[in-house]
Each structure stands twice: as structure tokens, then as C-alpha cells.
Design an enzyme around this catalytic site. Sequence first.
Site, PDB file in Angstrom:
ATOM      1  N   LYS A   1       0.811  -1.225   0.000  1.00 48.54           N
ATOM      2  CA  LYS A   1       0.000   0.000   0.000  1.00 48.54           C
ATOM      3  C   LYS A   1       0.845   1.276   0.000  1.00 48.54           C
ATOM      4  O   LYS A   1       0.419   2.299  -0.517  1.00 48.54           O
ATOM      5  CB  LYS A   1      -0.915   0.013   1.225  1.00 48.54           C
ATOM      6  CG  LYS A   1      -1.922  -1.122   1.256  1.00 48.54           C
ATOM      7  CD  LYS A   1      -3.262  -0.679   0.742  1.00 48.54           C
ATOM      8  CE  LYS A   1      -4.186  -1.835   0.405  1.00 48.54           C
ATOM      9  NZ  LYS A   1      -4.372  -2.816   1.484  1.00 48.54           N
TER      10      LYS A   1
ATOM     11  N   GLU B   1      -9.724   5.988   3.250  1.00 48.34           N
ATOM     12  CA  GLU B   1     -10.543   4.942   3.844  1.00 48.34           C
ATOM     13  C   GLU B   1      -9.614   3.767   4.124  1.00 48.34           C
ATOM     14  O   GLU B   1      -8.552   3.644   3.524  1.00 48.34           O
ATOM     15  CB  GLU B   1     -11.623   4.506   2.852  1.00 48.34           C
ATOM     16  CG  GLU B   1     -11.149   3.517   1.767  1.00 48.34           C
ATOM     17  CD  GLU B   1     -10.086   4.059   0.828  1.00 48.34           C
ATOM     18  OE1 GLU B   1     -10.046   5.288   0.649  1.00 48.34           O
ATOM     19  OE2 GLU B   1      -9.295   3.270   0.287  1.00 48.34           O
TER      20      GLU B   1
ATOM     21  N   SER C   1       1.971  -9.766  -0.700  1.00 49.58           N
ATOM     22  CA  SER C   1       1.585  -8.353  -0.612  1.00 49.58           C
ATOM     23  C   SER C   1       1.840  -7.730   0.757  1.00 49.58           C
ATOM     24  O   SER C   1       2.027  -6.520   0.864  1.00 49.58           O
ATOM     25  CB  SER C   1       0.115  -8.194  -0.982  1.00 49.58           C
ATOM     26  OG  SER C   1      -0.704  -9.047  -0.198  1.00 49.58           O
TER      27      SER C   1
HETATM   28  C1  PLP Z   1      -5.115  -4.076   1.255  1.00 50.62           C
HETATM   29  C2  PLP Z   1      -4.362  -5.322   1.074  1.00 50.62           C
HETATM   30  C3  PLP Z   1      -4.660  -6.213   0.028  1.00 50.62           C
HETATM   31  C4  PLP Z   1      -5.835  -6.034  -0.900  1.00 50.62           C
HETATM   32  O1  PLP Z   1      -5.789  -4.891  -1.673  1.00 50.62           O
HETATM   33  P1  PLP Z   1      -5.485  -4.939  -3.226  1.00 50.62           P
HETATM   34  O2  PLP Z   1      -5.816  -3.568  -3.688  1.00 50.62           O
HETATM   35  O3  PLP Z   1      -6.324  -5.984  -3.844  1.00 50.62           O
HETATM   36  O4  PLP Z   1      -4.040  -5.242  -3.362  1.00 50.62           O
HETATM   37  C5  PLP Z   1      -3.845  -7.318  -0.149  1.00 50.62           C
HETATM   38  N1  PLP Z   1      -2.811  -7.566   0.674  1.00 50.62           N
HETATM   39  C6  PLP Z   1      -2.511  -6.750   1.707  1.00 50.62           C
HETATM   40  C7  PLP Z   1      -1.367  -7.108   2.588  1.00 50.62           C
HETATM   41  C8  PLP Z   1      -3.268  -5.614   1.937  1.00 50.62           C
HETATM   42  O5  PLP Z   1      -2.953  -4.829   2.966  1.00 50.62           O
END
Ligand code: PLP
Length: 403
Positions: free
Chosen positions: A94, A116, A389
Site C-alpha cells: 500500500k 478509507e 503483498s
Molecule cells: C489491502 C491489502 C490487500 C488487498 O488490496 P489490493 O488492492 O487488492 O491489493 C492485499 N494484501 C494486503 C497485505 C493488503 O494490505
Amino acid sequence: MSSILQSLTTAPGRFGPYGGRYVPETLMVPLFELERAYEIAKSDVSFQSQLQSLLKNFAGRPTPLQFASRLTEHLGGPRIYLKREDLLHTGAHKINNAIGQGLLALKMGKPRIVAETGAGQHGVASATIAAHLGLECVVYMGTEDMARQALNVARMHLLGAQVVAVDSGSRTLKDAINEAMRDWVTNVRTTHYLLGSVLGAHPYPTMVRDFQSVIGREAREQILAAEKRLPTHLLACVGGGSNAIGLFYAFLRDSDVKMIGIEAGGRGNELGEHAARLAAAQGYAGARPGVLQGTYTYVLQNSDGQIATTHSISAGLDYPAIGPEHAWLADQRRAQYSAVSDSAALDAARTLARTEGIIPALESAHAIAGLIERRAQFTPEDLVILNLSGRGDKDMDTYSRLL
Ligand SMILES: *Cc1c(COP(=O)(O)O)cnc(C)c1O
């Protein structure tokens, strides 16, 4: 090849029929202003050098592309590499987007940002870049999510952000977005809305994708250096879809590279029990094209068009719509989407922890589960890049309770 690319984006802000700008009149001017500022920033040398510097020195880019030797051995199929977005400052991808939009707010002369948040990761990333750049920050968060992600609420407070509890509707991300939009409309002259995924009205889905596409650009270079060939498969979890498109985008022209997005299958197929918008083939009910929060895309809704409640163990995947570019990639069959259950994600988190020594975010654990469930379809020649992620610290309460 170029015909694939041409058809991917048919008009600014459109992905085939999806995307667009479905907002009240009061938001048209700020959206045009944002679009223009972003277009200028793209070729502004000072903006780009500030962006590169913050990504490198503040966030910690480039992130490693790590060969997962023990997971590879454990699954006995493809060679698996992990793109380690979990190692970034604040613990998830993010921050890539938050840095880009934070700088853009500065360029537009807006001293205040609203955001948000669902899992709290985007709220933390926004509060972080706001503190770093000296901007005021207000984060809207559903009370249900605040309870699930208390640690991230404390982090936002420590960073000096105001966290506003949203107690309407399902008390999750969708309701927090409504409140953030309301604030933006009211305070638009001083305020930038720092949207956290590839959702919302144009230019957000395009702009957020561009800020996240550094993931795939790095991964492409790194895999070519390590393996002297392109991957056969890319895997990522899909909430709004920003980490997934961030990985996919640099490979869209490589038609031999298969792309797989993993959604939240929750605890069942029925409407209300999951957040799977593109997994109808697996029997997940309730998704069809519609407009939600400014964009035309696949939306979970009942037969009267009421937006459905959703469920996922993972707050970051718990949203009834999907980024419009994913809707188009799915229609084109350029990417495939499927869902895994809450319990499969939990098992996958444990598997990754014990094979690689990495505790993943619950969102990322969905991507691992998607890989595990497909293991029989792979051959040893296959080469997978999986986008990790985020890290799992924020989910330790859930892991302790359920594992
Ligand atoms: C917010 C989040 C997601 C989902 O958001 P995307 O916009 O689909 O990437 C995935 N993994 C993590 C660790 C997140 O914090």
C-alpha cells in the site's frame, strides 16, 4: 500483440466497458483537477525524482524476489519465487501508492488528505506518508474493521492521524469509502482523497495501477536476471486488485505469462458469505456488472441490485466490487480468477510460516492457498512469481485464535 494492448484500454478511464466516472456533479471538477495534476506529474522530472527517492530511501524499494526453495520442495511442482512486498516500510504494498498520491497532494497544494481503510494497512500507509510530508490526515474505518485491526488503529493514532469510526451499513470498507467521499466533497479545496486500491472513478484505477506497477517492473527484471526466462505464472490475491495489477501490468504483453488472481471465498458460496466477484465458475453467487462508488465493474448484489454484504476472514479482501481493469482482464480471459476459503488461507499461512519462515498477511495467504490448490496443474518446468503483498503481524490475533 499490440491489438491485445489496444483492446485493453479503449478510452481514458475505460477498460473495455468497465471503469468510467459515475459520480455526482460536485465530484466532477475535483476528479478533472486530479487527472490533470496526475498527467503533469507523469512527465515532471522533479515529481518523478522525489517519487523514486521516497520509494527507495523511505519505503525500501526495490523489494527482493526471493526463491522459495522449501515451499518449492514442499509442493513438488513449479519453481516458486516470492515478490517480498511484505518487507516494505509499514508492511505491505500500500505504501507505493500512498507515496505517489501524497506527493501529488503536495503538488496540488492540498494540506489535508482523507483516506478509507479496511485492513488498516492503507490507513497506516496514508498516515505514514502524511506525517512524513507534513500533511493533515483523517482516516475513515468501519467499526467492525477497527475491532479486527486494533493494532493498526493504534499505529495511525501514534502517527498523528485522526481515525473516524464508521458505524453505518456493514461497518466495513464500503461504508468507510462512502464517508471518505462525503468528506472530500465537503472539503475539496483543501483536501485530497487518497484512495487505496484500483477502485473508484477515473483517474483512480489507472493512477493507482501506475503507482503499483513498480512491483511488476522490478519482478520482471529480477526473474530475467535469476532464471534467464520469463515466469510461466503470476499469482496475487485480489481485494480491490492493486497488488495484483501492480504485479501483472509489466507482463500484459507477454502472452505466454499466465496471470491468476485469488479472491476471498470466505465461508461459503452463497451471497453474503464471500467476496468472490469473478469466481462464478466455482459457484460463487451474486456478482454481475454494476456501478459502485464511481466505477462500472463486477459487483456482488442481490436480484434487486442491492449491494450484498460480504464476508472474508481477511479485512483487506472484504469488498463487494473489484477493480474495473480486472473485470476486463477476466472478460478477455487474459487473467483467470478463482476463490479460496477462509480455512484454506489459514492453512496456507501456516504452511508458508513453516516452510519459509515468513508469516504472511491473511490477504497474501489467499494467494498461497490458490497456489497450493493448483499444485497438481503445474509441472516442474513451470516458474511462478507470487506476490507476497504484506506481512502477518496485523493478523496475529486471528492466527492465535484460529490456528
Ligand atoms: C489491502 C491489502 C490487500 C488487498 O488490496 P489490493 O488492492 O487488492 O491489493 C492485499 N494484501 C494486503 C497485505 C493488503 O494490505
